[in-house]
Design a protein around this motif. Structure first.
Motif, PDB file in Angstrom:
ATOM      1  N   LEU A 242      47.232  47.072  39.638  1.00 10.21           N
ATOM      2  CA  LEU A 242      47.636  45.691  39.896  1.00 10.21           C
ATOM      3  C   LEU A 242      46.424  44.791  40.083  1.00 10.21           C
ATOM      4  CD1 LEU A 242      50.646  46.039  42.386  1.00 10.21           C
ATOM      5  CD2 LEU A 242      50.739  45.445  39.972  1.00 10.21           C
ATOM      6  N   ILE A 243      45.480  45.271  40.872  1.00  7.92           N
ATOM      7  CA  ILE A 243      44.279  44.471  41.133  1.00  7.92           C
ATOM      8  C   ILE A 243      43.463  44.320  39.860  1.00  7.92           C
ATOM      9  CG2 ILE A 243      42.087  44.450  42.394  1.00  7.92           C
ATOM     10  CD1 ILE A 243      43.613  45.738  44.739  1.00  7.92           C
ATOM     11  N   GLY A 244      43.376  45.386  39.074  1.00  4.66           N
ATOM     12  CA  GLY A 244      42.627  45.319  37.818  1.00  4.66           C
ATOM     13  C   GLY A 244      43.218  44.346  36.817  1.00  4.66           C
ATOM     14  N   SER A 245      44.535  44.143  36.895  1.00  3.09           N
ATOM     15  CA  SER A 245      45.194  43.201  35.977  1.00  3.09           C
ATOM     16  C   SER A 245      45.480  41.855  36.631  1.00  3.09           C
ATOM     17  CB  SER A 245      46.498  43.813  35.463  1.00  3.09           C
ATOM     18  OG  SER A 245      47.337  44.183  36.532  1.00  3.09           O
ATOM     19  N   ASP A 246      44.830  41.578  37.759  1.00  2.00           N
ATOM     20  CA  ASP A 246      44.938  40.289  38.470  1.00  2.00           C
ATOM     21  C   ASP A 246      46.369  39.942  38.859  1.00  2.00           C
ATOM     22  OD1 ASP A 246      42.190  39.772  38.375  1.00  2.00           O
ATOM     23  OD2 ASP A 246      42.350  38.918  36.362  1.00  2.00           O
ATOM     24  N   LYS A 247      47.147  40.937  39.258  1.00  2.00           N
ATOM     25  CA  LYS A 247      48.522  40.690  39.680  1.00  2.00           C
ATOM     26  C   LYS A 247      48.667  40.579  41.194  1.00  2.00           C
ATOM     27  CE  LYS A 247      50.712  42.776  35.627  1.00  2.00           C
ATOM     28  NZ  LYS A 247      51.519  43.902  35.109  1.00  2.00           N
ATOM     29  N   VAL A 248      47.581  40.802  41.909  1.00  2.00           N
ATOM     30  CA  VAL A 248      47.611  40.659  43.372  1.00  2.00           C
ATOM     31  C   VAL A 248      46.970  39.329  43.731  1.00  2.00           C
ATOM     32  CG1 VAL A 248      46.780  41.575  45.568  1.00  2.00           C
ATOM     33  CG2 VAL A 248      47.570  43.137  43.792  1.00  2.00           C
ATOM     34  N   ASN A 249      47.787  38.421  44.263  1.00  2.00           N
ATOM     35  CA  ASN A 249      47.292  37.109  44.663  1.00  2.00           C
ATOM     36  C   ASN A 249      47.789  36.794  46.065  1.00  2.00           C
ATOM     37  OD1 ASN A 249      50.036  36.474  44.259  1.00  2.00           O
ATOM     38  ND2 ASN A 249      49.645  35.772  42.166  1.00  2.00           N
ATOM     39  N   ALA A 266      48.717  46.977  53.244  1.00  2.00           N
ATOM     40  CA  ALA A 266      47.512  47.677  53.705  1.00  2.00           C
ATOM     41  C   ALA A 266      46.759  48.308  52.534  1.00  2.00           C
ATOM     42  CB  ALA A 266      47.891  48.741  54.731  1.00  2.00           C
ATOM     43  N   ASP A 267      47.489  48.878  51.586  1.00  2.00           N
ATOM     44  CA  ASP A 267      46.828  49.478  50.417  1.00  2.00           C
ATOM     45  C   ASP A 267      46.098  48.427  49.597  1.00  2.00           C
ATOM     46  OD1 ASP A 267      47.512  52.036  50.993  1.00  2.00           O
ATOM     47  OD2 ASP A 267      48.843  52.352  49.282  1.00  2.00           O
ATOM     48  N   ALA A 273      39.012  45.483  49.730  1.00  5.52           N
ATOM     49  CA  ALA A 273      37.839  45.531  50.614  1.00  5.52           C
ATOM     50  C   ALA A 273      37.015  46.792  50.420  1.00  5.52           C
ATOM     51  CB  ALA A 273      38.291  45.438  52.074  1.00  5.52           C
ATOM     52  N   GLN A 274      37.530  47.728  49.586  1.00  5.33           N
ATOM     53  CA  GLN A 274      36.854  49.021  49.411  1.00  5.33           C
ATOM     54  C   GLN A 274      36.595  49.664  50.772  1.00  5.33           C
ATOM     55  OE1 GLN A 274      36.019  50.570  46.147  1.00  5.33           O
ATOM     56  NE2 GLN A 274      37.715  49.117  45.929  1.00  5.33           N
ATOM     57  N   THR A 275      37.642  49.691  51.582  1.00  2.00           N
ATOM     58  CA  THR A 275      37.585  50.214  52.950  1.00  2.00           C
ATOM     59  C   THR A 275      38.612  51.331  53.078  1.00  2.00           C
ATOM     60  OG1 THR A 275      36.979  48.029  53.772  1.00  2.00           O
ATOM     61  CG2 THR A 275      37.836  49.585  55.399  1.00  2.00           C
ATOM     62  N   PRO A 276      38.324  52.392  53.847  1.00  2.00           N
ATOM     63  CA  PRO A 276      39.302  53.478  54.013  1.00  2.00           C
ATOM     64  C   PRO A 276      40.646  52.966  54.514  1.00  2.00           C
ATOM     65  CG  PRO A 276      37.171  54.134  54.891  1.00  2.00           C
ATOM     66  CD  PRO A 276      37.050  52.679  54.542  1.00  2.00           C
ATOM     67  N   ARG A 277      41.693  53.557  54.002  1.00  2.00           N
ATOM     68  CA  ARG A 277      43.044  53.116  54.342  1.00  2.00           C
ATOM     69  C   ARG A 277      43.326  53.232  55.837  1.00  2.00           C
ATOM     70  NH1 ARG A 277      48.433  56.230  52.497  1.00  2.00           N
ATOM     71  NH2 ARG A 277      49.914  54.504  52.441  1.00  2.00           N
ATOM     72  N   GLY A 278      42.864  54.319  56.452  1.00  2.00           N
ATOM     73  CA  GLY A 278      43.105  54.523  57.874  1.00  2.00           C
ATOM     74  C   GLY A 278      42.493  53.425  58.721  1.00  2.00           C
ATOM     75  N   LYS A 279      41.304  52.987  58.343  1.00  5.19           N
ATOM     76  CA  LYS A 279      40.648  51.916  59.097  1.00  5.19           C
ATOM     77  C   LYS A 279      41.413  50.605  58.954  1.00  5.19           C
ATOM     78  CE  LYS A 279      36.154  49.684  59.740  1.00  5.19           C
ATOM     79  NZ  LYS A 279      34.738  49.625  59.298  1.00  5.19           N
ATOM     80  N   LEU A 292      40.143  41.022  61.994  1.00  5.49           N
ATOM     81  CA  LEU A 292      40.994  40.780  60.822  1.00  5.49           C
ATOM     82  C   LEU A 292      40.312  39.842  59.836  1.00  5.49           C
ATOM     83  CD1 LEU A 292      44.503  40.366  62.517  1.00  5.49           C
ATOM     84  CD2 LEU A 292      43.756  42.266  61.065  1.00  5.49           C
ATOM     85  N   ASN A 293      39.670  38.791  60.365  1.00  2.39           N
ATOM     86  CA  ASN A 293      38.955  37.866  59.493  1.00  2.39           C
ATOM     87  C   ASN A 293      37.825  38.560  58.744  1.00  2.39           C
ATOM     88  OD1 ASN A 293      39.576  34.877  59.272  1.00  2.39           O
ATOM     89  ND2 ASN A 293      39.958  35.229  61.447  1.00  2.39           N
ATOM     90  N   ALA A 294      37.139  39.462  59.438  1.00  2.00           N
ATOM     91  CA  ALA A 294      36.053  40.210  58.794  1.00  2.00           C
ATOM     92  C   ALA A 294      36.601  41.061  57.641  1.00  2.00           C
ATOM     93  CB  ALA A 294      35.350  41.089  59.820  1.00  2.00           C
ATOM     94  N   LEU A 295      37.775  41.675  57.865  1.00  2.00           N
ATOM     95  CA  LEU A 295      38.407  42.477  56.814  1.00  2.00           C
ATOM     96  C   LEU A 295      38.773  41.600  55.623  1.00  2.00           C
ATOM     97  CD1 LEU A 295      39.779  45.055  55.707  1.00  2.00           C
ATOM     98  CD2 LEU A 295      41.823  44.398  57.010  1.00  2.00           C
ATOM     99  N   PHE A 296      39.330  40.426  55.898  1.00  2.00           N
ATOM    100  CA  PHE A 296      39.749  39.540  54.813  1.00  2.00           C
ATOM    101  C   PHE A 296      38.551  38.966  54.057  1.00  2.00           C
ATOM    102  CE2 PHE A 296      43.646  38.717  57.657  1.00  2.00           C
ATOM    103  CZ  PHE A 296      44.295  39.820  57.115  1.00  2.00           C
ATOM    104  N   ILE A 297      37.425  38.799  54.754  1.00  2.00           N
ATOM    105  CA  ILE A 297      36.194  38.360  54.075  1.00  2.00           C
ATOM    106  C   ILE A 297      35.765  39.418  53.057  1.00  2.00           C
ATOM    107  CG2 ILE A 297      33.720  37.967  54.400  1.00  2.00           C
ATOM    108  CD1 ILE A 297      34.421  36.572  57.046  1.00  2.00           C
ATOM    109  N   ARG A 298      35.842  40.695  53.453  1.00  2.00           N
ATOM    110  CA  ARG A 298      35.497  41.784  52.530  1.00  2.00           C
ATOM    111  C   ARG A 298      36.444  41.808  51.321  1.00  2.00           C
ATOM    112  NH1 ARG A 298      32.129  45.999  53.789  1.00  2.00           N
ATOM    113  NH2 ARG A 298      33.383  47.351  52.435  1.00  2.00           N
ATOM    114  N   CYS A 299      37.661  41.301  51.524  1.00  2.00           N
ATOM    115  CA  CYS A 299      38.631  41.254  50.421  1.00  2.00           C
ATOM    116  C   CYS A 299      38.352  40.097  49.464  1.00  2.00           C
ATOM    117  CB  CYS A 299      40.050  41.122  50.972  1.00  2.00           C
ATOM    118  SG  CYS A 299      40.624  42.568  51.875  1.00  2.00           S
TER     119      CYS A 299
END
Length: 401
Positions: A242-249, A266-267, A273-279, A292-299
């Protein structure tokens, strides 16, 4: 018991029914024999002899005796497989002795009735099923798709979801399969959406704008629901595609949380963010707003969207968004009012898509919540709210038009 002389008499009779009885008895005797090896060999020779009988009734009786047994002699079953059509169809459908190597070569040249018989075998391997589908016979392929006990494999199902996506009956059979790959399921859902948009009965029932909103909302729900099931099964390929085909917005992320598909949400964050799912789960469950903001910045999300998602996550922690339409309506209303108040009614450009989505959902969820409230109220207030029955049951006669 049948005496040997009686058996010889039957097997040499001029009456085909009697020779058929002898052939059937020979088959049963062979399968149930526990005596010396030479007796077994003699029974085998007798079976071979009946293959040359000129009567199809005799050979059919022989086939019927051996048909369902895994102990039937392979050479005899292969000979019967190339016998008359009525015998061959039964053998190819029921005999467990035949293996893929016996059938795959034949499948390429079989007529339709024989091909259907192969497709009705109790056990079909993905390889044999693929060979049947490759014949391109729609009726046979449809029968095969409806057999949920037959594993067709991800590759074949994906190919069929693209080649048969424009046929409603095939779409239905594919979507009914639980083993359909997630990407293929999403593709078929999109085809269904297109078909509904073009259907006259649908276009005539709803205004174009409302129909567009309804189908877009349904598509988003399907996308996130499929993702939720994949997330439960710990399959990561769907989200990355989905992300590779730009379907996640932004709209998809908001919709995932609002509809309670938090594992899919979460997935998506973990992949972006290229972050482990558990984290990511830990941050969503108990992380501070700054975390949360830091996580979204990585996204790679913009500031306005980051703040909006952070608020949504904090609201979601205290609400049952999966099953409670009232809670979802409350959260969406709160977010909408916060955005209007924060920006003095002038929504920034980067939040216009999100605000439009929230406004749409506000109407939809308000209706759902109202239906739930009214139903509950009606059940509680059924007795006092009941209308009195009219005493005068005379009906008014209306004048003719």
């Amino acid at each position: 018991m049948v005496a040997y002389q009686e058996f010889v008499s039957l097997s040499q009779s001029l009456v085909s029914e009697e020779r058929g009885s002898a052939a059937h008895l020979s088959a049963l005797a062979y399968l149930n024999h526990f005596g010396p090896a030479d007796e077994h060999a003699a029974l085998y020779a007798a079976l071979i002899g009946f293959l040359d009988d000129p009567s199809v009734k005799v050979r059919a009786a022989l086939a019927y005796g051996l048909l369902h047994s895994g102990e039937a002699p392979r050479p005899i079953m292969l000979a019967l497989l190339h016998d008359s059509a009525i015998i061959a169809r039964a053998v190819i459908q029921y005999s467990p002795v035949l293996i893929d190597a016996d059938l795959i070569g034949l499948v390429k040249t079989l007529d339709l009735s024989m091909l259907i018989a192969v497709g009705q075998r109790t056990v079909l391997s993905p390889r044999l099923a693929g060979a049947i589908v490759a014949r391109g016979q729609g009726a046979v392929t449809l029968r095969l798709l409806r057999r949920l006990d037959v594993a067709l494999g991800d590759v074949l199902l994906t190919e069929l979801s693209h080649s048969l996506a424009d046929k409603a009956e095939m779409r239905g059979a594919l979507l009914a399969r639980r083993d359909l790959p997630a990407a293929a399921r999403l593709h078929l859902v999109q085809k269904v959406t297109e078909a509904l948009r073009g259907a006259r009965i649908v276009k005539g029932a709803l205004a174009p704008e409302r129909l567009g909103r309804l189908l877009r909302d349904s598509s988003d729900t399907a996308l996130s629901a499929i993702g939720e099931r994949e997330a439960v099964q710990a399959k990561a390929g769907y989200v990355s595609d989905l992300i590779g085909s730009d379907k996640v917005n932004t709209r998809v992320l908001l919709h995932a949380v609002v509809t309670g598909h938090v594992m899919f949400f979460a997935d998506c964050l973990a992949e972006l963010a290229q972050t482990p799912r558990g984290k990511v789960f830990t941050l969503l469950e108990s992380g501070s707003r700054a975390a949360l903001n830091a996580l979204f910045i990585r996204c790679g999300l913009g500031e306005g969207v980051r703040n909006l998602l952070a608020r949504l996550v904090l609201h979601a922690r205290t609400s049952d968004l999966a099953d409670d339409a009232g809670a979802r309506h409350f959260v969406v209303t709160a977010l909408t009012e916060e955005l209007i108040a924060e920006h003095d009614g002038v929504i920034p450009e980067d939040l216009e898509e999100a605000f439009a989505y929230l406004s749409e959902q506000n109407i939809v969820l308000a209706r759902k919540a109202a239906r739930g409230v009214m139903a509950a109220f009606a059940m509680e207030a059924a007795a006092p709210m009941a209308l009195p029955s009219p005493k005068d049951e005379r009906r008014l006669a209306l004048p003719a038009a």
